[in-house]
Design an enzyme around this catalytic site. Structure first.
Site, PDB file in Angstrom:
ATOM      1  N   ILE A   1       0.824  -1.215   0.000  1.00 34.58           N
ATOM      2  CA  ILE A   1       0.000   0.000   0.000  1.00 34.58           C
ATOM      3  C   ILE A   1       0.859   1.267   0.000  1.00 34.58           C
ATOM      4  O   ILE A   1       0.350   2.360   0.242  1.00 34.58           O
ATOM      5  CB  ILE A   1      -1.013   0.018   1.176  1.00 34.58           C
ATOM      6  CG1 ILE A   1      -0.354  -0.336   2.524  1.00 34.58           C
ATOM      7  CG2 ILE A   1      -2.163  -0.936   0.917  1.00 34.58           C
ATOM      8  CD1 ILE A   1       0.252   0.807   3.219  1.00 34.58           C
ATOM      9  N   GLY A   2       2.163   1.118  -0.248  1.00 36.44           N
ATOM     10  CA  GLY A   2       3.016   2.298  -0.360  1.00 36.44           C
ATOM     11  C   GLY A   2       3.826   2.616   0.871  1.00 36.44           C
ATOM     12  O   GLY A   2       4.400   3.706   0.979  1.00 36.44           O
TER      13      GLY A   2
ATOM     14  N   VAL B   1       7.495   3.346   0.011  1.00 36.23           N
ATOM     15  CA  VAL B   1       7.623   4.639  -0.664  1.00 36.23           C
ATOM     16  C   VAL B   1       7.584   5.769   0.365  1.00 36.23           C
ATOM     17  O   VAL B   1       8.399   6.696   0.324  1.00 36.23           O
ATOM     18  CB  VAL B   1       6.508   4.819  -1.712  1.00 36.23           C
ATOM     19  CG1 VAL B   1       6.519   6.239  -2.279  1.00 36.23           C
ATOM     20  CG2 VAL B   1       6.659   3.801  -2.832  1.00 36.23           C
TER      21      VAL B   1
ATOM     22  N   LYS C   1      15.283  -1.867   7.894  1.00 37.79           N
ATOM     23  CA  LYS C   1      14.238  -2.880   7.737  1.00 37.79           C
ATOM     24  C   LYS C   1      14.738  -4.108   8.486  1.00 37.79           C
ATOM     25  O   LYS C   1      15.553  -4.876   7.969  1.00 37.79           O
ATOM     26  CB  LYS C   1      14.043  -3.208   6.258  1.00 37.79           C
ATOM     27  CG  LYS C   1      13.073  -4.347   5.979  1.00 37.79           C
ATOM     28  CD  LYS C   1      11.669  -3.844   5.769  1.00 37.79           C
ATOM     29  CE  LYS C   1      10.745  -4.973   5.325  1.00 37.79           C
ATOM     30  NZ  LYS C   1       9.415  -4.498   4.954  1.00 37.79           N
TER      31      LYS C   1
ATOM     32  N   GLY D   1       4.658  -5.739   6.142  1.00 38.75           N
ATOM     33  CA  GLY D   1       3.207  -5.843   6.009  1.00 38.75           C
ATOM     34  C   GLY D   1       2.480  -4.995   7.034  1.00 38.75           C
ATOM     35  O   GLY D   1       2.856  -3.864   7.301  1.00 38.75           O
TER      36      GLY D   1
END
Length: 209
Positions: free
Chosen positions: A14-15, A18, A33, A103
């Site tokens: 869902i971005g 970004v 991450k 997620g």
């Protein structure tokens, strides 16, 4: 750490990455991450470096790099690994650190630990990234409740996609969270286009220490 945030999403794809790239670049921060599940199509760290124009020195190595593109608990199990809470210690950095989950907030890290539990353990302010697409009201409010029930500090919510004022407003009103802004659709993602979109739609003072 100053002005550091955890980025989670209401769903996958869902971005979230970004937005994480845009925020890392805007703050001149570092990106981490901790768990990457899926390597064949590139990693989120590589994406952030590319579209955010982030220096490799500002991209921290993942604690776990798992081959299977799936929930981390499952991906780790395929390689005979159990991800341990004690192994997910936030690394020290100079300046802001942007940490991206995998997620949504209730994705399992291991069979007994959800990302929301990990966020509560870290106690770093969380930014929820939500698409403006159909279903976002339900997904967003469920994510807010899941985090709040665990005592996770919610800094605010960032939307992605076309403008949908009613959905954005009602999520923030019912969820009692701050609307930080919205990343619009960007035809060609590049460090320049992403920076421009972020500065046009967000207020940097909302991310100050």
């Amino acid at each position: 750490m100053s002005a550091s945030f955890v980025i989670t999403g209401t769903d996958t794809d869902i971005g979230k990455t970004v937005f994480a790239a845009a925020l890392t670049a805007a703050l001149g921060g570092s990106y981490w991450k901790p768990v990457q599940a899926g390597l064949a199509d590139g990693t989120d760290s590589e994406t952030v470096a590319q579209i955010g124009g982030i220096s490799p020195s500002k991209i921290l190595p993942e604690r776990y790099r798992l081959k299977t593109p799936a929930s981390p608990h499952f991906s780790a199990a395929q390689e005979g690994i159990t991800i341990a809470l004690d192994d997910l210690v936030i690394p020290p950095v100079d300046g802001p650190l942007i940490i991206e989950g995998a997620g949504g907030a209730l994705v399992p890290v291991n069979p007994r630990l959800l990302f929301a539990d990990l966020f509560a353990h870290w106690a770093v302010p969380v930014i929820i990234v939500a698409s403006t697409g159909l279903g976002t009201i339900n997904h967003s409010l469920l994510t807010i409740e899941a985090l709040r029930s665990r005592g996770v500090p919610i800094h605010g919510i960032a939307f992605t996609g076309p403008e949908v004022p009613d959905s954005e407003t009602i999520i923030c009103d019912i969820g009692a969270v701050k609307r930080l802004g919205r990343v619009p659709m960007i035809d060609t993602l590049s460090p320049e286009s992403l920076k421009s979109a972020f500065l046009d739609n967000f207020d940097l003072s909302d991310f100050a220490a």
